[in-house]
Structures are given as structure tokens and as C-alpha cells.
Design a protein around this motif. Sequence first.
Motif, PDB file in Angstrom:
ATOM      1  N   UNK A 164       0.838  -1.199   0.000  1.00 28.08           N
ATOM      2  CA  UNK A 164       0.000   0.000   0.000  1.00 28.08           C
ATOM      3  C   UNK A 164       0.874   1.251   0.000  1.00 28.08           C
ATOM      4  N   UNK A 165       1.874   1.276   0.862  1.00 30.40           N
ATOM      5  CA  UNK A 165       2.797   2.413   0.933  1.00 30.40           C
ATOM      6  C   UNK A 165       3.505   2.626  -0.406  1.00 30.40           C
ATOM      7  N   UNK A 166       4.002   1.532  -0.994  1.00 35.82           N
ATOM      8  CA  UNK A 166       4.726   1.642  -2.264  1.00 35.82           C
ATOM      9  C   UNK A 166       3.803   2.120  -3.380  1.00 35.82           C
ATOM     10  N   UNK A 167       2.571   1.625  -3.401  1.00 31.55           N
ATOM     11  CA  UNK A 167       1.627   2.031  -4.449  1.00 31.55           C
ATOM     12  C   UNK A 167       1.296   3.514  -4.337  1.00 31.55           C
ATOM     13  N   UNK A 168       1.045   3.985  -3.118  1.00 33.21           N
ATOM     14  CA  UNK A 168       0.713   5.401  -2.929  1.00 33.21           C
ATOM     15  C   UNK A 168       1.858   6.307  -3.371  1.00 33.21           C
ATOM     16  N   UNK A 169       3.088   5.920  -3.057  1.00 29.80           N
ATOM     17  CA  UNK A 169       4.229   6.733  -3.465  1.00 29.80           C
ATOM     18  C   UNK A 169       4.489   6.634  -4.968  1.00 29.80           C
ATOM     19  N   UNK A 170       4.283   5.448  -5.546  1.00 30.11           N
ATOM     20  CA  UNK A 170       4.466   5.302  -6.997  1.00 30.11           C
ATOM     21  C   UNK A 170       3.421   6.100  -7.767  1.00 30.11           C
ATOM     22  N   UNK A 171       2.210   6.207  -7.226  1.00 34.94           N
ATOM     23  CA  UNK A 171       1.184   7.039  -7.867  1.00 34.94           C
ATOM     24  C   UNK A 171       1.642   8.499  -7.890  1.00 34.94           C
ATOM     25  N   UNK A 172       2.165   8.980  -6.741  1.00 32.34           N
ATOM     26  CA  UNK A 172       2.651  10.366  -6.697  1.00 32.34           C
ATOM     27  C   UNK A 172       3.816  10.571  -7.662  1.00 32.34           C
ATOM     28  N   UNK A 173       4.753   9.628  -7.690  1.00 34.25           N
ATOM     29  CA  UNK A 173       5.903   9.753  -8.592  1.00 34.25           C
ATOM     30  C   UNK A 173       5.475   9.691 -10.051  1.00 34.25           C
ATOM     31  N   UNK A 174       4.500   8.831 -10.376  1.00 43.61           N
ATOM     32  CA  UNK A 174       4.038   8.733 -11.764  1.00 43.61           C
ATOM     33  C   UNK A 174       3.379  10.027 -12.222  1.00 43.61           C
ATOM     34  N   UNK A 175       2.660  10.687 -11.309  1.00 44.44           N
ATOM     35  CA  UNK A 175       2.046  11.959 -11.678  1.00 44.44           C
ATOM     36  C   UNK A 175       3.093  13.062 -11.854  1.00 44.44           C
ATOM     37  N   UNK A 176       4.143  13.015 -11.055  1.00 42.24           N
ATOM     38  CA  UNK A 176       5.238  13.976 -11.245  1.00 42.24           C
ATOM     39  C   UNK A 176       5.961  13.711 -12.564  1.00 42.24           C
ATOM     40  N   UNK A 177       6.133  12.433 -12.917  1.00 43.27           N
ATOM     41  CA  UNK A 177       6.713  12.110 -14.225  1.00 43.27           C
ATOM     42  C   UNK A 177       5.816  12.611 -15.361  1.00 43.27           C
ATOM     43  N   UNK A 178       4.515  12.428 -15.197  1.00 41.36           N
ATOM     44  CA  UNK A 178       3.563  12.882 -16.211  1.00 41.36           C
ATOM     45  C   UNK A 178       3.594  14.401 -16.332  1.00 41.36           C
ATOM     46  N   UNK A 179       3.665  15.100 -15.207  1.00 42.26           N
ATOM     47  CA  UNK A 179       3.729  16.563 -15.226  1.00 42.26           C
ATOM     48  C   UNK A 179       5.013  17.048 -15.886  1.00 42.26           C
ATOM     49  N   UNK A 180       6.133  16.410 -15.566  1.00 37.78           N
ATOM     50  CA  UNK A 180       7.413  16.783 -16.165  1.00 37.78           C
ATOM     51  C   UNK A 180       7.373  16.630 -17.684  1.00 37.78           C
ATOM     52  N   UNK A 181       6.801  15.506 -18.157  1.00 39.86           N
ATOM     53  CA  UNK A 181       6.698  15.285 -19.598  1.00 39.86           C
ATOM     54  C   UNK A 181       5.786  16.322 -20.255  1.00 39.86           C
ATOM     55  N   UNK A 182       4.692  16.680 -19.574  1.00 38.25           N
ATOM     56  CA  UNK A 182       3.775  17.674 -20.141  1.00 38.25           C
ATOM     57  C   UNK A 182       4.435  19.048 -20.229  1.00 38.25           C
ATOM     58  N   UNK A 183       5.233  19.403 -19.214  1.00 33.83           N
ATOM     59  CA  UNK A 183       5.927  20.694 -19.255  1.00 33.83           C
ATOM     60  C   UNK A 183       6.953  20.735 -20.386  1.00 33.83           C
ATOM     61  N   UNK A 184       7.695  19.660 -20.545  1.00 34.43           N
ATOM     62  CA  UNK A 184       8.691  19.617 -21.627  1.00 34.43           C
ATOM     63  C   UNK A 184       8.022  19.576 -22.996  1.00 34.43           C
ATOM     64  N   UNK A 185       6.802  19.078 -23.062  1.00 36.32           N
ATOM     65  CA  UNK A 185       6.081  19.023 -24.336  1.00 36.32           C
ATOM     66  C   UNK A 185       5.659  20.410 -24.809  1.00 36.32           C
ATOM     67  N   UNK A 186       5.635  21.373 -23.879  1.00 36.68           N
ATOM     68  CA  UNK A 186       5.261  22.735 -24.251  1.00 36.68           C
ATOM     69  C   UNK A 186       6.370  23.406 -25.051  1.00 36.68           C
ATOM     70  N   UNK A 187       7.543  22.804 -25.097  1.00 36.04           N
ATOM     71  CA  UNK A 187       8.682  23.436 -25.771  1.00 36.04           C
ATOM     72  C   UNK A 187       8.358  23.759 -27.218  1.00 36.04           C
ATOM     73  N   UNK A 188       9.186  23.624 -28.124  1.00 40.18           N
ATOM     74  CA  UNK A 188       8.995  24.188 -29.457  1.00 40.18           C
ATOM     75  C   UNK A 188       8.097  23.350 -30.355  1.00 40.18           C
ATOM     76  N   UNK A 189       7.296  22.465 -29.784  1.00 38.34           N
ATOM     77  CA  UNK A 189       6.464  21.570 -30.586  1.00 38.34           C
ATOM     78  C   UNK A 189       5.529  22.343 -31.506  1.00 38.34           C
ATOM     79  N   UNK A 190       4.777  23.293 -30.916  1.00 39.57           N
ATOM     80  CA  UNK A 190       3.784  24.013 -31.707  1.00 39.57           C
ATOM     81  C   UNK A 190       4.377  25.228 -32.405  1.00 39.57           C
ATOM     82  N   UNK A 191       5.358  25.838 -31.761  1.00 41.12           N
ATOM     83  CA  UNK A 191       5.935  27.038 -32.353  1.00 41.12           C
ATOM     84  C   UNK A 191       6.669  26.695 -33.639  1.00 41.12           C
ATOM     85  N   UNK A 192       7.395  25.576 -33.640  1.00 39.81           N
ATOM     86  CA  UNK A 192       8.162  25.192 -34.823  1.00 39.81           C
ATOM     87  C   UNK A 192       7.242  24.921 -36.009  1.00 39.81           C
TER      88      UNK A 192
END
Length: 382
Positions: A164-192
Motif C-alpha cells: 500500500x505504501x509503495x503504491x501510494x508513493x508510486x502514484x505520486x511519482x508517476x504523476x510527477x513524471x507525467x507533469x514533467x513530460x507535459x511541461x517539456x512538451x510545451x517546448x517548441x512543438x507548436x511554435x516550430x
Amino acid sequence: VNRLYKTVCVVCYYSSFTCAFMDTFVHRYDLTEAMKKVRVFFAMSLVAWMHFSLSYYKRDVEHLLSMTDSFTWEELPTRDPDTGYLTKAGYIPIIQSLTKYPAGLVASFHLIQSAVRMVSNHELMLTSWFPFDISATPVYVFANLTQAIASLFAIFINSGFPSLYATLLCVACSQLEKLTAALLDIRQTHITNDQGSGDETKNNDSNRQTLIFDEVFHHMRKQLNQCVRHHQDIKRYMAVLEDTMNLEMCGLFLIFLSAMCLDALSIVTNLSDIADALQGLVFYILLAGSLYVYSWLGEELSTHAEKVSDAAWGCDWVGTPVPLQRSLIFIIATANKEFRLTAGKFVPVCNKTMMNMINQSISVFMFLLHVRDKNTEHSQLV
């Protein structure tokens, strides 16, 4: 029926726990025998603390689980494309499998070998002290049945709580990974892509180019607003996680430290008995392994939280409108506030804490070994 089932399990476990403690207390003057029994007592103490924590913080844990309903991680990659290592989203199904199958194997092995001992040597499943004679068949069967229920209770709590402890922490880490990827996706994808269309129409219609860039920045602002809201949801989840788990971690770390130090005393006391010394070494390795899992996951959560500010800084923010830059500054400022999962609000759950605990237990072991050697030399001289 469910209440009756829970009551029977709890009564059987805590009565067995009390009898195991009394067995250790009765043999307190025989240090060698007491050190053998103290391992069982600390193992059962860990389970008792896990059960008490889950029972006391039941509503908080349920609230924490309900907060995960707003998160999704099934669409995330299970392996990092750069390193090839498993992501935290990839760990979640593995944790679910490790919760079920090893616990079933351990329970089956324990019951089978205990049944063999009971049939061949008329032994108890767990060495315990009873205030009455248990050699008679009805009492003997009842005592073993109680200990069998207590053993299953301990095995499944011991596999369920860390999972239970590991799952709760992995959920938080997975969302931080998802947020990091979304922020990096804002880079020159649309501007280029849209800049090329703007350059083609530059000589024909500059207003059209301005409109395209406005649309691009509007899309970036929409993405960034989603990232800000997602980040705030993750921060709230991590705050509730810290408030819910800090007392549990404090009790577990104290029991781990006490058990490892006393296990060191047990190994030194019974060095002449190779089988018992090896048993003590295996117990120490299991304790250290469990401590590593808790500490490593806490360290990973802090590391992923720090990466958010780097991802926000890595966006293509140069030349963007001021409101967009302010949103990025807000994310960076929020992410720069260090987050640490703690044990009792005073000790961080991280690799450094784990190493300090292991160093302390090894220091106790070396000190006791030195004292034992000195006593042996003194006895030989006398």
C-alpha cells in the motif's frame, strides 16, 4: 460476518503476540535463549504497529485513496525511453503481483512446515508461553488454530502495508513524471510547426502571422494552465500523504532500529551456534531490505518533485507573453520548496536516514563483538 471475522483475527493475533512477549519475558535471565525469542517478538511488533496504524488512520487512508481517482497512469510508458529503466507507473502492476503471490507462497510454506513439526514432534506453531497446560489434545489443537490464524494475519498484513505504501508513493511519482513530460512538451512543438506557416505568409499578410502566433501562445497557455492545476493536485496529494504516513513511518523506523541493534546482540551472543547466528543474519538482511524499500521510495518522491522546476525552466519560454512567464515562475517557485516524506515530522524518509540506521546497528555489533573478544581473552588468562 465481516465484523466477526475481523474480531477473531485480531483476538487471535494479539493473544499470540502477548504469549510471545511473555515467553521472552520468562526467559529474560537466559540471555542466549531470550535473544532467540526476541526476533519473533520484534517481527510481531512490526505487524502490530502496521495494523494499529491502518486502523487508527483508516479514514485518512481512505481519503488518500479517493484522491488517486483524479489521477491516471495507465497511459504512461512503463519504461523510460532514455535510460530503459522502469518508470514508477511500470512499478505499480509489479507491486500488485508481489502483494499476492509471495504472500501466498510464504503462508503455504509456513503452514506446511508447521504441520510437519506438530505431527512429528507435537510442537506449537509458534514458541509461546501459556498460563495453563496445553499438552492435552483439545487445548493443544485450539492453541495451534489460534496461532495459525495469527500467522496468516501477520503474513498478509506484512505484505499488504508495504505494498500500500509503495503504491501510494508510486502514484505520486508517476504523476510527477507525467507533469514533467507535459511541461517539456510545451517546448517548441507548436511554435516550430506554426512558425513555418507564419514565415510562408510573412510577405503576404503580417496580420495572419500575428494571428497564428496568438493561437500558438493561446494553446501554450492552455497547456500550462492544465500543468499548474495538475501540479497543485499533486502537491495536495503529497501533503495528505505526509500527514497520513509520518506517524506510521516514525514507529516503523524506531522498531527497525531497535530490532537491528538487538539482532546484532543476538548474533554476538549465539556465535557458537552457527545455525542460530545465520538465522539472525537472515533476519537482519530482511529488516535492512524492508528499510531500504521504504527509504528508497521516499528518496524517489523527493527527487521527482525537484525535477518539476527543471522541466518548467526547460520550456521554450523566451519571447512568450508575460502572463505565460508568470505561470512558469509560479510552478518553479512552488516546485523549489523541498518536499520530504518524514518519520514523525523530524526524520526524513530517505537513503541517508537508512544508512545512518545501518551504521548505528553495525557499530553496536562491532562494539559487542569487541567486548566478547575481551571477555574471552580475560577468561583464558584467568
